[in-house]
Scaffold this motif. Sequence first.
Motif, PDB file in Angstrom:
ATOM      1  N   ASP A 246       0.829  -1.215   0.000  1.00 51.95           N
ATOM      2  CA  ASP A 246       0.000   0.000   0.000  1.00 51.95           C
ATOM      3  C   ASP A 246       0.855   1.254   0.000  1.00 51.95           C
ATOM      4  OD1 ASP A 246       0.958  -0.432   2.545  1.00 51.95           O
ATOM      5  OD2 ASP A 246      -0.867   0.185   3.579  1.00 51.95           O
ATOM      6  N   VAL A 247       2.173   1.088   0.020  1.00 56.93           N
ATOM      7  CA  VAL A 247       3.061   2.259  -0.102  1.00 56.93           C
ATOM      8  C   VAL A 247       4.032   1.993  -1.259  1.00 56.93           C
ATOM      9  CG1 VAL A 247       2.924   2.873   2.343  1.00 56.93           C
ATOM     10  CG2 VAL A 247       4.747   1.372   1.576  1.00 56.93           C
ATOM     11  N   PRO A 248       4.532   3.064  -1.898  1.00 57.22           N
ATOM     12  CA  PRO A 248       5.433   2.845  -3.031  1.00 57.22           C
ATOM     13  C   PRO A 248       6.600   1.922  -2.651  1.00 57.22           C
ATOM     14  CG  PRO A 248       4.823   5.149  -2.871  1.00 57.22           C
ATOM     15  CD  PRO A 248       4.286   4.487  -1.635  1.00 57.22           C
ATOM     16  N   PHE A 249       6.887   0.982  -3.537  1.00 55.68           N
ATOM     17  CA  PHE A 249       7.883  -0.035  -3.224  1.00 55.68           C
ATOM     18  C   PHE A 249       9.256   0.552  -2.882  1.00 55.68           C
ATOM     19  CE2 PHE A 249       4.696  -2.617  -5.407  1.00 55.68           C
ATOM     20  CZ  PHE A 249       4.634  -3.708  -4.557  1.00 55.68           C
ATOM     21  N   GLU A 250       9.595   1.689  -3.516  1.00 53.79           N
ATOM     22  CA  GLU A 250      10.923   2.261  -3.241  1.00 53.79           C
ATOM     23  C   GLU A 250      11.042   2.756  -1.797  1.00 53.79           C
ATOM     24  OE1 GLU A 250       8.853   3.263  -5.587  1.00 53.79           O
ATOM     25  OE2 GLU A 250       8.644   5.442  -5.675  1.00 53.79           O
ATOM     26  N   GLU A 251       9.896   3.023  -1.145  1.00 59.62           N
ATOM     27  CA  GLU A 251       9.937   3.508   0.243  1.00 59.62           C
ATOM     28  C   GLU A 251      10.153   2.388   1.247  1.00 59.62           C
ATOM     29  OE1 GLU A 251       6.769   6.180   1.317  1.00 59.62           O
ATOM     30  OE2 GLU A 251       6.817   7.130  -0.657  1.00 59.62           O
ATOM     31  N   ILE A 252      10.069   1.162   0.779  1.00 63.15           N
ATOM     32  CA  ILE A 252      10.267   0.036   1.706  1.00 63.15           C
ATOM     33  C   ILE A 252      11.385  -0.884   1.200  1.00 63.15           C
ATOM     34  CG2 ILE A 252       8.033   0.022   2.872  1.00 63.15           C
ATOM     35  CD1 ILE A 252       7.018  -1.930   0.753  1.00 63.15           C
ATOM     36  N   GLY A 253      12.365  -0.253   0.589  1.00 68.33           N
ATOM     37  CA  GLY A 253      13.611  -0.950   0.268  1.00 68.33           C
ATOM     38  C   GLY A 253      13.631  -1.801  -0.979  1.00 68.33           C
ATOM     39  N   PHE A 254      12.549  -1.819  -1.770  1.00 64.39           N
ATOM     40  CA  PHE A 254      12.588  -2.580  -3.022  1.00 64.39           C
ATOM     41  C   PHE A 254      13.373  -1.789  -4.072  1.00 64.39           C
ATOM     42  CE2 PHE A 254       8.979  -4.610  -1.033  1.00 64.39           C
ATOM     43  CZ  PHE A 254       8.962  -5.900  -1.544  1.00 64.39           C
ATOM     44  N   ASN A 255      14.139  -2.495  -4.865  1.00 65.32           N
ATOM     45  CA  ASN A 255      14.847  -1.843  -5.964  1.00 65.32           C
ATOM     46  C   ASN A 255      13.869  -1.675  -7.127  1.00 65.32           C
ATOM     47  OD1 ASN A 255      16.448  -1.004  -8.052  1.00 65.32           O
ATOM     48  ND2 ASN A 255      18.099  -2.459  -7.652  1.00 65.32           N
ATOM     49  N   THR A 256      13.448  -0.427  -7.350  1.00 62.35           N
ATOM     50  CA  THR A 256      12.460  -0.178  -8.410  1.00 62.35           C
ATOM     51  C   THR A 256      13.141   0.240  -9.717  1.00 62.35           C
ATOM     52  OG1 THR A 256      12.179   2.049  -7.528  1.00 62.35           O
ATOM     53  CG2 THR A 256      10.565   0.406  -6.843  1.00 62.35           C
ATOM     54  N   HIS A 257      14.456   0.106  -9.743  1.00 56.02           N
ATOM     55  CA  HIS A 257      15.177   0.439 -10.976  1.00 56.02           C
ATOM     56  C   HIS A 257      15.558  -0.803 -11.783  1.00 56.02           C
ATOM     57  CE1 HIS A 257      15.162   4.564  -9.940  1.00 56.02           C
ATOM     58  NE2 HIS A 257      15.918   4.414  -8.878  1.00 56.02           N
ATOM     59  N   LEU A 258      15.078  -1.953 -11.357  1.00 55.48           N
ATOM     60  CA  LEU A 258      15.369  -3.164 -12.129  1.00 55.48           C
ATOM     61  C   LEU A 258      14.394  -3.239 -13.295  1.00 55.48           C
ATOM     62  CD1 LEU A 258      15.775  -5.668  -9.154  1.00 55.48           C
ATOM     63  CD2 LEU A 258      17.611  -4.737 -10.582  1.00 55.48           C
ATOM     64  N   GLY A 259      14.915  -3.385 -14.479  1.00 56.58           N
ATOM     65  CA  GLY A 259      14.047  -3.453 -15.650  1.00 56.58           C
ATOM     66  C   GLY A 259      13.459  -4.846 -15.815  1.00 56.58           C
ATOM     67  N   PRO A 260      12.684  -5.054 -16.891  1.00 56.75           N
ATOM     68  CA  PRO A 260      12.061  -6.356 -17.121  1.00 56.75           C
ATOM     69  C   PRO A 260      13.007  -7.407 -17.699  1.00 56.75           C
ATOM     70  CG  PRO A 260      11.397  -4.808 -18.816  1.00 56.75           C
ATOM     71  CD  PRO A 260      12.253  -4.044 -17.870  1.00 56.75           C
ATOM     72  N   GLN A 261      14.187  -6.991 -18.101  1.00 55.70           N
ATOM     73  CA  GLN A 261      15.116  -7.946 -18.719  1.00 55.70           C
ATOM     74  C   GLN A 261      15.861  -8.741 -17.659  1.00 55.70           C
ATOM     75  OE1 GLN A 261      15.653  -8.449 -22.021  1.00 55.70           O
ATOM     76  NE2 GLN A 261      14.021  -6.978 -22.468  1.00 55.70           N
ATOM     77  N   PRO A 262      16.023 -10.069 -17.858  1.00 60.47           N
ATOM     78  CA  PRO A 262      16.890 -10.818 -16.947  1.00 60.47           C
ATOM     79  C   PRO A 262      18.317 -10.266 -17.032  1.00 60.47           C
ATOM     80  CG  PRO A 262      15.737 -12.286 -18.471  1.00 60.47           C
ATOM     81  CD  PRO A 262      15.465 -10.882 -18.925  1.00 60.47           C
ATOM     82  N   ILE A 263      19.049 -10.356 -15.946  1.00 64.23           N
ATOM     83  CA  ILE A 263      20.412  -9.810 -15.905  1.00 64.23           C
ATOM     84  C   ILE A 263      21.268 -10.383 -17.042  1.00 64.23           C
ATOM     85  CG2 ILE A 263      22.534  -9.674 -14.502  1.00 64.23           C
ATOM     86  CD1 ILE A 263      20.301  -7.917 -13.361  1.00 64.23           C
ATOM     87  N   ILE A 264      21.055 -11.652 -17.404  1.00 63.93           N
ATOM     88  CA  ILE A 264      21.865 -12.283 -18.459  1.00 63.93           C
ATOM     89  C   ILE A 264      21.747 -11.521 -19.776  1.00 63.93           C
ATOM     90  CG2 ILE A 264      20.049 -13.935 -19.153  1.00 63.93           C
ATOM     91  CD1 ILE A 264      23.804 -14.709 -19.073  1.00 63.93           C
ATOM     92  N   ASN A 265      20.600 -10.891 -20.023  1.00 66.49           N
ATOM     93  CA  ASN A 265      20.420 -10.189 -21.291  1.00 66.49           C
ATOM     94  C   ASN A 265      21.367  -9.007 -21.445  1.00 66.49           C
ATOM     95  OD1 ASN A 265      18.437 -12.003 -21.708  1.00 66.49           O
ATOM     96  ND2 ASN A 265      16.831 -10.525 -22.204  1.00 66.49           N
ATOM     97  N   TYR A 266      21.824  -8.466 -20.309  1.00 69.41           N
ATOM     98  CA  TYR A 266      22.770  -7.366 -20.378  1.00 69.41           C
ATOM     99  C   TYR A 266      24.182  -7.878 -20.645  1.00 69.41           C
ATOM    100  CZ  TYR A 266      18.993  -4.622 -18.408  1.00 69.41           C
ATOM    101  OH  TYR A 266      17.780  -4.015 -18.201  1.00 69.41           O
ATOM    102  N   VAL A 267      24.366  -9.193 -20.477  1.00 70.35           N
ATOM    103  CA  VAL A 267      25.701  -9.776 -20.600  1.00 70.35           C
ATOM    104  C   VAL A 267      25.913 -10.436 -21.949  1.00 70.35           C
ATOM    105  CG1 VAL A 267      27.311 -11.393 -19.507  1.00 70.35           C
ATOM    106  CG2 VAL A 267      25.609 -10.232 -18.121  1.00 70.35           C
ATOM    107  N   LYS A 268      24.820 -10.986 -22.534  1.00 69.60           N
ATOM    108  CA  LYS A 268      25.011 -11.879 -23.677  1.00 69.60           C
ATOM    109  C   LYS A 268      25.609 -11.194 -24.904  1.00 69.60           C
ATOM    110  CE  LYS A 268      20.326 -11.633 -25.410  1.00 69.60           C
ATOM    111  NZ  LYS A 268      19.157 -12.363 -25.848  1.00 69.60           N
TER     112      LYS A 268
END
Length: 305
Positions: A246-268
């Motif tokens: 009920d509160v924005p995720f960034e206010e409770i420690g969630f990383n809201t800067h992660l995109g929809p791509q799996p991390i491997i996609n940035y590496v391949k």
Amino acid sequence: MNRRNFIKGSLAGGLAVAATAKTEKADAAAGTFGGYADSMGVLVDLTKCVGCRTCEAACNKEQGLPEPDKPFDDYSVFDEHRHGGLPRRTTEKEYTIVNRYEVEGREKPLYRKFQCNHCNEPACLTSCFVNAYTKTPEGAVIYNPKVCVGCRTCMIACPFYVPTYSYSSAINPVVKKCIMCYDTRLKFGRPPACVEACPQGVMTFGKRKDLISLAHKMIDAKPGKYVNHVYGETEVGGTSWMYLSDVPFEEIGFNTHLGPQPIINYVKDFLAIVPMVLTIWPALFTGFHLLATRKQANKDESNKA
Ligand code: SF4
Ligand code: SF4
Ligand code: SF4
């Protein structure tokens, strides 16, 4: 050899120390895996959690973990912070922990449970050069401690900072983390111990795809009750554990800067132009993890502008 085969070849060749490369790992490297269609998951309704720590106790019992330094009914743990003022994190003796957040404008504090999110395309798995990790069709990300060499690459690769190590074993440290109760429950179709033990019904166990529908129905049914986002539905390719708040995720420690791509996609793409060098693997993942996070942060900023 086309680019995709080259990527697969780079991984397979460069990771020859792994005797049995997992299919999902090759698919993840090619960016085609996307998770198992019928995998299970858990939907966590953060608005319901009262911070009782029953889930922590249930996990320690189920996983045969030692008694914690402070008993589970000692709520002074919520005032503890690690070096640098950061909230508590999971450890080799605690695969799940609950933290308290004071949120401005919210009448009561919010409690948030942490554990492995069991990613659809886990960075821990794709980064591990000895193939210690497996994504099971049921949705759990498990590991084989007998294979783990304690290199800590997965610790660096994980976008949620989950894997921890048995540092008490100086000679042979191995990875330790939540396995979604795979051995004792999930593979028999039973919900995880922490889910079952929660007296507030915070967590719902079910097929991941059904939980996504349920989460959106819950958001639509009570406009304004929840933030209009299911955390984990899309982040880093989707996760088995998902959250409503009920509160924005960034206010409770969630990383809201992660995109929809799996991390491997940035590496391949990078893997397609350079030979795999195992010694640079941890640094590579650190760099691309930061790049992925920063790229999304920049995108978010320009969308706001
Ligand atoms: S949250 Fe981290 S440790 Fe868990 S599956 Fe995802 S990448 Fe692996
Ligand atoms: S799913 Fe099982 S291993 Fe993971 S936190 Fe819950 S009880 Fe612990
Ligand atoms: S058992 Fe349920 S209510 Fe208690 S801390 Fe865990 S998630 Fe929250």
